[in-house]
Design a protein around this motif. Sequence first.
Motif, mmCIF file in Angstrom:
data_model
loop_
_atom_site.group_PDB
_atom_site.id
_atom_site.type_symbol
_atom_site.label_atom_id
_atom_site.label_comp_id
_atom_site.label_asym_id
_atom_site.label_seq_id
_atom_site.Cartn_x
_atom_site.Cartn_y
_atom_site.Cartn_z
ATOM 1 N N GLY A 1 -2.135 -1.212 6.322
ATOM 2 C CA GLY A 1 -3.145 -0.326 5.760
ATOM 3 C C GLY A 1 -3.333 -0.638 4.294
ATOM 4 O O GLY A 1 -3.030 -1.740 3.836
ATOM 5 N N GLY A 2 -3.844 0.340 3.563
ATOM 6 C CA GLY A 2 -4.023 0.146 2.130
ATOM 7 C C GLY A 2 -2.749 0.504 1.370
ATOM 8 O O GLY A 2 -1.735 0.873 1.954
ATOM 9 N N CYS B 1 -6.589 3.055 -0.520
ATOM 10 C CA CYS B 1 -6.027 1.922 -1.270
ATOM 11 C C CYS B 1 -6.504 1.966 -2.711
ATOM 12 O O CYS B 1 -7.641 2.347 -2.988
ATOM 13 C CB CYS B 1 -6.428 0.603 -0.617
ATOM 14 S SG CYS B 1 -5.529 -0.808 -1.301
ATOM 15 N N LYS C 1 -3.940 -7.341 -7.461
ATOM 16 C CA LYS C 1 -2.994 -7.628 -6.386
ATOM 17 C C LYS C 1 -1.728 -8.331 -6.892
ATOM 18 O O LYS C 1 -0.754 -8.478 -6.152
ATOM 19 C CB LYS C 1 -3.662 -8.478 -5.319
ATOM 20 C CG LYS C 1 -3.141 -8.203 -3.918
ATOM 21 C CD LYS C 1 -4.060 -8.778 -2.881
ATOM 22 C CE LYS C 1 -3.957 -8.009 -1.591
ATOM 23 N NZ LYS C 1 -4.955 -8.397 -0.614
ATOM 24 N N ILE D 1 1.873 -6.554 -0.185
ATOM 25 C CA ILE D 1 1.292 -5.689 -1.222
ATOM 26 C C ILE D 1 1.596 -4.216 -0.925
ATOM 27 O O ILE D 1 1.806 -3.415 -1.849
ATOM 28 C CB ILE D 1 -0.228 -5.935 -1.380
ATOM 29 C CG1 ILE D 1 -0.817 -5.137 -2.548
ATOM 30 C CG2 ILE D 1 -0.996 -5.625 -0.119
ATOM 31 C CD1 ILE D 1 -0.378 -5.572 -3.895
ATOM 32 N N ILE E 1 -6.054 -0.855 -4.730
ATOM 33 C CA ILE E 1 -6.031 -2.229 -5.232
ATOM 34 C C ILE E 1 -7.443 -2.802 -5.431
ATOM 35 O O ILE E 1 -7.663 -3.671 -6.277
ATOM 36 C CB ILE E 1 -5.194 -3.135 -4.288
ATOM 37 C CG1 ILE E 1 -3.762 -2.569 -4.141
ATOM 38 C CG2 ILE E 1 -5.138 -4.570 -4.784
ATOM 39 C CD1 ILE E 1 -2.948 -2.548 -5.417
ATOM 40 N N ASN E 2 -8.398 -2.333 -4.651
ATOM 41 C CA ASN E 2 -9.825 -2.660 -4.844
ATOM 42 C C ASN E 2 -10.143 -4.155 -4.832
ATOM 43 O O ASN E 2 -10.836 -4.654 -5.736
ATOM 44 C CB ASN E 2 -10.340 -2.093 -6.197
ATOM 45 C CG ASN E 2 -10.054 -0.613 -6.353
ATOM 46 O OD1 ASN E 2 -9.558 0.026 -5.438
ATOM 47 N ND2 ASN E 2 -10.375 -0.085 -7.516
ATOM 48 N N CYS E 3 -9.667 -4.876 -3.833
ATOM 49 C CA CYS E 3 -10.008 -6.305 -3.741
ATOM 50 C C CYS E 3 -11.518 -6.455 -3.540
ATOM 51 O O CYS E 3 -12.120 -5.713 -2.754
ATOM 52 C CB CYS E 3 -9.272 -6.949 -2.571
ATOM 53 S SG CYS E 3 -7.479 -6.827 -2.703
#
Length: 383
Positions: free
Chosen positions: A112-113, A67, A193, A145, A69-71
């Motif tokens: 998933g990511g 992923c 996001k 997303i 996006i790295n939340c």
Amino acid sequence: MSDWRGILEAQIQMDPPALSVDDAAEIYSNAPLNELMFVAMERRKNQVPGNYVTYLIDRNINYTNVCTINCHFCSFYRSPGHKDSYTQTVDQISERIVELESVGGSRILMQGGVNPSLPFEWYTALLEELSRRHPKISLDCFSPIEIEGISEVSGLSTMEVLSRFRDSGLHGLPGGGAEMLVDNVRSGISPRKGSSNNWLRVMSEAQTLGLITSATNVFGFGESHVERVEHMEKIRSLQNETVAQGNPGFTSFISWPVMLENNAFGKMGIRRNSTGLGAGAVEYLRHVSVSRIFMNNIDHIQSSWPTMGLEVAQIALSAGADDIGSTMMEENVVSASGTTKTMASVDELERAILQSGFIPAVRDSEYNILNVLEQDRVALKVG
Ligand code: SF4
């Protein structure tokens, strides 16, 4: 704005007015928990009559953990090229579905990511092959997303991605990734996001196409009660619009507090409730109660055993929840942040429901009841 007493008295009537955000925040902050739960149960009896509590036999599958996006709150994802990153093959995913079929399951929830290395055709081929091999399993896959990420990689609009996925066998979208649909909160926890409107737009498009959707809410990032209710309000508004257009709306609303143990907050030494982040059992039960009273157009409110444990999930059944979620069989996203229980057996869920005073009923992902526990088995389980 009335005080909490007047608001709850109005909500206990047969056909109460929709709660305003301010009134919902007032009861959230000030009503005693027992009064809040009592009124939530009255609303539950009105919206979902009968004594059944439903659950789903399903399996969570996390097909990739890559992923971009790295939340901040996410301990599940790995950056592209990371040594622990993975993407499952069709055969690996199919094997998991065979295990689900062997225990009588009816759907997979696969997410998933946002993995930029997977082309559009990878997804359509996956959906087509899973539909061919497992025609009786509902494929509820890819949160908004992910749909946005696939749209970016493919150059297709999100509507076109959804439409092509539906034609390839997609049944519905998981409600994941909503977290808090309040942009000043959202931008602090998941700056990449995108806005709350993106999540709502993708869900609205999915509903227009007849896909089955649910709505989620992760809370406990330091936001106010007003902001939590603003999240609910955005979902309630979209539900009003989509149902007025004749589309299937959200089946359900599912909330849980952010798990802090292993994520960026945890690494900073922040634990549940030590700083006002996360939420304990009482705050969770207040949240469930308010969501039942506020969400007058979404029938099903789910209690969350993976994050709160089965005992608190049982109490939530007396706070307006009418569903205890699903067996899951595995879970890798929330569990990566510290929850320990990632699957529940049919027996565990049925016992939990019975001990709470309700009758267990198996449902499908559209909340159609498939089986009700027979009376002669009730005595065996409770005894
Ligand atoms: S929560 Fe989802 S979008 Fe955010 S980093 Fe984790 S996998 Fe990626």
